[in-house]
Design a protein around this motif. Structure first.
Motif, short mmCIF file in Angstrom:
data_model
loop_
_atom_site.label_atom_id
_atom_site.label_comp_id
_atom_site.label_asym_id
_atom_site.label_seq_id
_atom_site.Cartn_x
_atom_site.Cartn_y
_atom_site.Cartn_z
N UNK A 29 0.86 -1.19 0.00
CA UNK A 29 0.00 0.00 0.00
C UNK A 29 0.89 1.24 0.00
N UNK A 30 0.55 2.21 -0.84
CA UNK A 30 1.31 3.45 -0.92
C UNK A 30 0.35 4.64 -0.92
N UNK A 31 0.91 5.81 -0.58
CA UNK A 31 0.16 7.05 -0.60
C UNK A 31 1.07 8.13 -1.18
N UNK A 32 0.53 8.91 -2.10
CA UNK A 32 1.27 10.01 -2.71
C UNK A 32 0.62 11.32 -2.31
N UNK A 33 1.44 12.29 -1.94
CA UNK A 33 0.96 13.63 -1.60
C UNK A 33 0.77 14.44 -2.89
N UNK A 34 -0.08 15.44 -2.86
CA UNK A 34 -0.26 16.28 -4.06
C UNK A 34 1.09 16.83 -4.54
N UNK A 35 1.34 16.70 -5.84
CA UNK A 35 2.58 17.17 -6.45
C UNK A 35 3.73 16.18 -6.39
N UNK A 36 3.57 15.12 -5.62
CA UNK A 36 4.65 14.13 -5.48
C UNK A 36 4.81 13.34 -6.78
N UNK A 92 5.88 8.53 -20.00
CA UNK A 92 5.42 9.83 -19.54
C UNK A 92 5.98 10.08 -18.14
N UNK A 93 5.68 11.23 -17.61
CA UNK A 93 5.97 11.56 -16.21
C UNK A 93 4.64 11.59 -15.48
N UNK A 94 4.63 11.09 -14.25
CA UNK A 94 3.39 11.05 -13.47
C UNK A 94 3.60 11.75 -12.13
N UNK A 95 2.65 12.62 -11.78
CA UNK A 95 2.62 13.31 -10.49
C UNK A 95 1.24 13.17 -9.89
N UNK A 96 1.19 13.01 -8.58
CA UNK A 96 -0.11 12.98 -7.91
C UNK A 96 -0.72 14.38 -7.99
N UNK A 97 -2.00 14.44 -8.38
CA UNK A 97 -2.71 15.72 -8.45
C UNK A 97 -3.45 15.98 -7.13
N UNK A 98 -3.67 14.94 -6.37
CA UNK A 98 -4.34 15.01 -5.08
C UNK A 98 -3.77 13.89 -4.23
#
Length: 153
Positions: A29-36, A92-98
């Motif tokens: 399980x993982x969690x990404x912060x906005x912008x990460x 591509x590059x991927x960033x968390x938006x939320x």
């Protein structure tokens, strides 16, 4: 506090209980912060994510135009399909938006099981492929909506 146990999405419910349990060995399980950042274009593709909540933006740099957002994926989607390519590198590059919660799969370790248990590897790859096909159908529908009614130039 211990990290949450990885959760496999309903889309993988077609796997046998034995295969679902074994797949859990390759999941975290993982969690990404906005912008990460999740991954960067042209780096090795060694993971994929089954998104539960949140959203992730896929972008690329186009010479003369800068960074362009190509798509946003949300909870219920699969992220990171480049590992299936012969030369697995992020396209591509991927960033968390939320804030985004997901199950991360170590696909390198998963692929290493192919020789030991081809039935397991096939069942999991087939289930993940169905998620990818569903995403392609969704992309097709968006493109049809985008270009509907436009006359050819």
């Amino acid at each position: 506090m211990n990290p949450p146990e990885p959760v496999l999405p309903a889309a993988l419910a077609g796997l046998s209980e034995q295969h679902r349990t074994r797949l859990g060995n390759f999941a975290v399980a993982v969690r990404f912060a906005p912008g990460e950042p999740v991954f960067r274009e042209d780096e090795p593709a060694t993971r994929c994510w089954l998104l539960h909540t949140g959203s992730v933006v896929l972008s690329t740099v186009i010479p003369g135009r800068g960074t362009v957002v190509l798509e946003t994926v949300h909870g219920g989607d699969i992220l990171g399909c480049s590992w299936l390519a012969a030369c697995p590198r992020w396209q591509f590059t991927a960033h968390a938006a939320a804030v985004t919660e997901a199950t991360e799969l170590d696909v390198v370790a998963l692929q290493a099981t192919a020789a030991d248990d081809p039935a397991f590897t096939y069942a999991v790859t087939r289930a993940l492929s169905e998620m990818i096909v569903a995403r392609l159908h969704s992309t097709r529908a968006r493109l049809l909506d985008l270009y509907a009614g436009r006359s050819p130039e």
